[in-house]
Scaffold this motif. Structure first.
Motif, short mmCIF file in Angstrom:
data_model
loop_
_atom_site.label_atom_id
_atom_site.label_comp_id
_atom_site.label_asym_id
_atom_site.label_seq_id
_atom_site.Cartn_x
_atom_site.Cartn_y
_atom_site.Cartn_z
N ALA A 94 0.83 -1.21 0.00
CA ALA A 94 0.00 0.00 0.00
C ALA A 94 0.86 1.26 0.00
N ALA A 95 1.90 1.28 0.81
CA ALA A 95 2.79 2.44 0.84
C ALA A 95 3.51 2.62 -0.49
N TYR A 96 3.92 1.52 -1.10
CA TYR A 96 4.63 1.59 -2.39
C TYR A 96 3.73 2.15 -3.48
N LEU A 97 2.44 1.83 -3.40
CA LEU A 97 1.49 2.33 -4.40
C LEU A 97 0.95 3.71 -4.07
N GLY A 98 1.38 4.28 -2.95
CA GLY A 98 0.99 5.64 -2.59
C GLY A 98 -0.37 5.77 -1.97
N VAL A 99 -0.86 4.72 -1.33
CA VAL A 99 -2.16 4.79 -0.65
C VAL A 99 -1.99 5.64 0.60
N ALA A 100 -2.85 6.63 0.76
CA ALA A 100 -2.72 7.59 1.87
C ALA A 100 -2.90 6.92 3.22
N ASP A 101 -3.93 6.12 3.38
CA ASP A 101 -4.20 5.47 4.66
C ASP A 101 -3.81 4.00 4.55
N VAL A 102 -2.55 3.72 4.84
CA VAL A 102 -1.99 2.38 4.69
C VAL A 102 -2.69 1.36 5.57
N PHE A 112 -7.56 -1.80 -3.82
CA PHE A 112 -8.13 -1.28 -5.06
C PHE A 112 -9.17 -0.20 -4.79
N GLY A 113 -9.87 -0.30 -3.65
CA GLY A 113 -10.83 0.73 -3.28
C GLY A 113 -10.17 2.07 -2.98
N ALA A 114 -8.91 2.02 -2.52
CA ALA A 114 -8.19 3.25 -2.19
C ALA A 114 -7.48 3.85 -3.40
N LEU A 115 -7.33 3.07 -4.47
CA LEU A 115 -6.64 3.56 -5.67
C LEU A 115 -7.65 4.06 -6.69
N ARG A 116 -7.29 5.09 -7.39
CA ARG A 116 -8.12 5.61 -8.46
C ARG A 116 -7.26 5.65 -9.72
#
Length: 155
Positions: A94-102, A112-116
């Motif tokens: 999650a951190a590698y993909l830049g998700v704000a709330d890991v 996938f819900g956190a990524l757009r």
């Protein structure tokens, strides 16, 4: 006191992977990328990726688009992300993909819900050649001494 060594301690895998389904997955180039076996044809594999921000793509090793891409990530991408989470841990992926709330992205659907992102067509060549190179190292026979291809430091 820190010891001086040319070997860095590896990260312990988060879980047991199913290498038969996803033989190769890595965090590289700002994305999770890998190779996923076809469920219907033993001679076919899919090259998939999910980039930071959420863009994704999946196609066969001979550059035919995956039929499951229909406005969202296909099952191959989801399987690849599940295996990445098993290998690297959900927080690291999650951190590698830049998700704000890991903390909330603890599995593939939540991630996938956190990524757009949207489908972004790319050639599978780079990822597939990295996979083939990885296979070459897996096939080396074990022997005592130094493996020249893996010698990173000049003596």
């Amino acid at each position: 006191m820190l010891e001086r060594a040319s070997v860095v301690e590896g990260v312990v895998p988060a879980g047991r992977r199913t290498v038969k389904v996803v033989p190769f997955v890595e965090l590289a180039g700002g994305r999770v990328q890998g190779v996923v076996s076809s469920g219907s044809d033993v001679d076919r594999v899919y090259v998939s990726f999910v980039a930071a921000g959420g863009d994704y793509y999946c196609c066969t090793n001979n550059n035919r688009p995956c039929g499951g891409l229909g406005g969202g990530p296909c099952k191959h991408i989801r399987e690849m992300v599940d295996e990445a989470i098993l290998q690297f841990g959900a927080a690291r992926v999650a951190a590698y993909l830049g998700v704000a709330d890991v903390a909330t992205a603890d599995d593939a659907p939540a991630l996938f819900g956190a990524l757009r992102g949207a489908e972004r067509k790319e050639s599978p060549g780079v990822v597939f050649s990295r996979f083939l190179n990885y296979l070459r190292y897996c096939e080396l026979t074990s022997r005592p001494g130094t493996v020249l291809e893996m010698g990173w430091f000049v003596s």
